[in-house]
Design an enzyme around this catalytic site. Structure first.
Site, PDB file in Angstrom:
ATOM      1  N   VAL A   1      50.763  15.785  17.335  1.00 33.44           N
ATOM      2  CA  VAL A   1      49.806  15.542  18.418  1.00 33.44           C
ATOM      3  C   VAL A   1      48.699  16.552  18.122  1.00 33.44           C
ATOM      4  O   VAL A   1      48.842  17.736  18.405  1.00 33.44           O
ATOM      5  CB  VAL A   1      50.439  15.763  19.814  1.00 33.44           C
ATOM      6  CG1 VAL A   1      49.408  15.535  20.903  1.00 33.44           C
ATOM      7  CG2 VAL A   1      51.645  14.847  20.013  1.00 33.44           C
ATOM      8  N   PRO A   2      47.618  16.093  17.486  1.00 31.87           N
ATOM      9  CA  PRO A   2      46.700  16.986  16.780  1.00 31.87           C
ATOM     10  C   PRO A   2      45.739  17.813  17.644  1.00 31.87           C
ATOM     11  O   PRO A   2      44.526  17.635  17.614  1.00 31.87           O
ATOM     12  CB  PRO A   2      45.941  16.030  15.869  1.00 31.87           C
ATOM     13  CG  PRO A   2      45.912  14.754  16.631  1.00 31.87           C
ATOM     14  CD  PRO A   2      47.239  14.695  17.337  1.00 31.87           C
ATOM     15  N   CYS A   3      46.282  18.788  18.347  1.00 30.05           N
ATOM     16  CA  CYS A   3      45.449  19.665  19.172  1.00 30.05           C
ATOM     17  C   CYS A   3      44.544  20.553  18.323  1.00 30.05           C
ATOM     18  O   CYS A   3      43.548  21.081  18.819  1.00 30.05           O
ATOM     19  CB  CYS A   3      46.312  20.471  20.137  1.00 30.05           C
ATOM     20  SG  CYS A   3      47.676  21.341  19.370  1.00 30.05           S
ATOM     21  N   HIS A   4      44.866  20.706  17.045  1.00 28.78           N
ATOM     22  CA  HIS A   4      44.030  21.512  16.154  1.00 28.78           C
ATOM     23  C   HIS A   4      42.691  20.837  15.860  1.00 28.78           C
ATOM     24  O   HIS A   4      41.783  21.488  15.356  1.00 28.78           O
ATOM     25  CB  HIS A   4      44.774  21.822  14.843  1.00 28.78           C
ATOM     26  CG  HIS A   4      45.137  20.606  14.059  1.00 28.78           C
ATOM     27  ND1 HIS A   4      46.244  19.833  14.374  1.00 28.78           N
ATOM     28  CD2 HIS A   4      44.551  20.026  12.978  1.00 28.78           C
ATOM     29  CE1 HIS A   4      46.316  18.823  13.507  1.00 28.78           C
ATOM     30  NE2 HIS A   4      45.309  18.926  12.657  1.00 28.78           N
ATOM     31  N   ARG A   5      42.551  19.577  16.190  1.00 25.97           N
ATOM     32  CA  ARG A   5      41.314  18.840  15.919  1.00 25.97           C
ATOM     33  C   ARG A   5      40.284  18.967  17.043  1.00 25.97           C
ATOM     34  O   ARG A   5      39.256  18.296  17.014  1.00 25.97           O
ATOM     35  CB  ARG A   5      41.630  17.364  15.663  1.00 25.97           C
ATOM     36  CG  ARG A   5      42.468  17.155  14.416  1.00 25.97           C
ATOM     37  CD  ARG A   5      42.788  15.708  14.155  1.00 25.97           C
ATOM     38  NE  ARG A   5      43.724  15.606  13.037  1.00 25.97           N
ATOM     39  CZ  ARG A   5      44.603  14.639  12.897  1.00 25.97           C
ATOM     40  NH1 ARG A   5      44.683  13.668  13.793  1.00 25.97           N
ATOM     41  NH2 ARG A   5      45.427  14.637  11.863  1.00 25.97           N
TER      42      ARG A   5
END
Length: 175
Positions: free
Chosen positions: A137-141
């Site tokens: 779940v790409p919270c780094h994006r």
């Protein structure tokens, strides 16, 4: 029953959690909110024994990802949180590999979905920060409105490394 499994990534140790069927957590070891909601009596699985299929699938996903490629599948997820957090995490799941967005853009999207005039980007930041399944779940994006690398529970250096792995053009130093 809850289960955990340790994965060694190029960026450090990662702990996975599962309810036995789905992936319910994935954290860099020691990150902020590490193991949030994880039962103290979770059974740790190791390479020496049989591990859950969802952990095998997640290992495969992570191997592909850390090899610099975009995985073409997502392990089965079981996310738990408030309705607001779930709404934000669903938006995160739709951010394509190698792309970024901002907290403000997500706030605008949540406001539009809810039919309200505005939503706080800070509230979105809180939901993003409590994402229990990092990387997948790409919270780094998610970037600051000015393109800055703000707010990542695993640390800004890991966020920078993950975006670099996805060939995202990073902002100039100092942002």
């Amino acid at each position: 029953m809850k289960y955990t499994y340790h994965y060694d990534s190029p960026l450090g140790g990662i702990t996975m959690a599962s309810d036995g069927e789905s992936l319910s957590g994935l954290w860099f070891d020691g990150q902020k909110y590490f193991g949030a909601g994880l039962a103290a009596d979770a059974e740790e699985q190791t390479e020496s024994g049989e591990i859950l299929p969802v952990f095998e699938e997640t290992k495969k996903w992570l191997d592909i990802y850390f090899d610099g490629k975009e995985p073409d599948f997502t392990p089965r997820l079981h996310l738990q949180g408030s309705p607001f957090r779930m709404e934000v995490w669903e938006i995160l799941l739709k951010i394509p590999y190698g792309k970024t967005t901002t907290y403000k853009e997500i706030a605008e999207r949540v406001a539009a979905q809810r039919g309200i005039p505005s939503m706080s980007a800070q509230a979105v930041g809180g939901a993003v920060g409590h994402n229990p399944v990092s990387i997948i779940v790409p919270c780094h994006r998610i970037l600051g409105t000015d393109g800055s690398l703000t707010g990542y529970a695993g640390g800004v250096e890991k966020k920078k490394s993950l975006l670099s792995l996805e060939n995202v053009l990073l902002p100039e130093a100092g942002k």
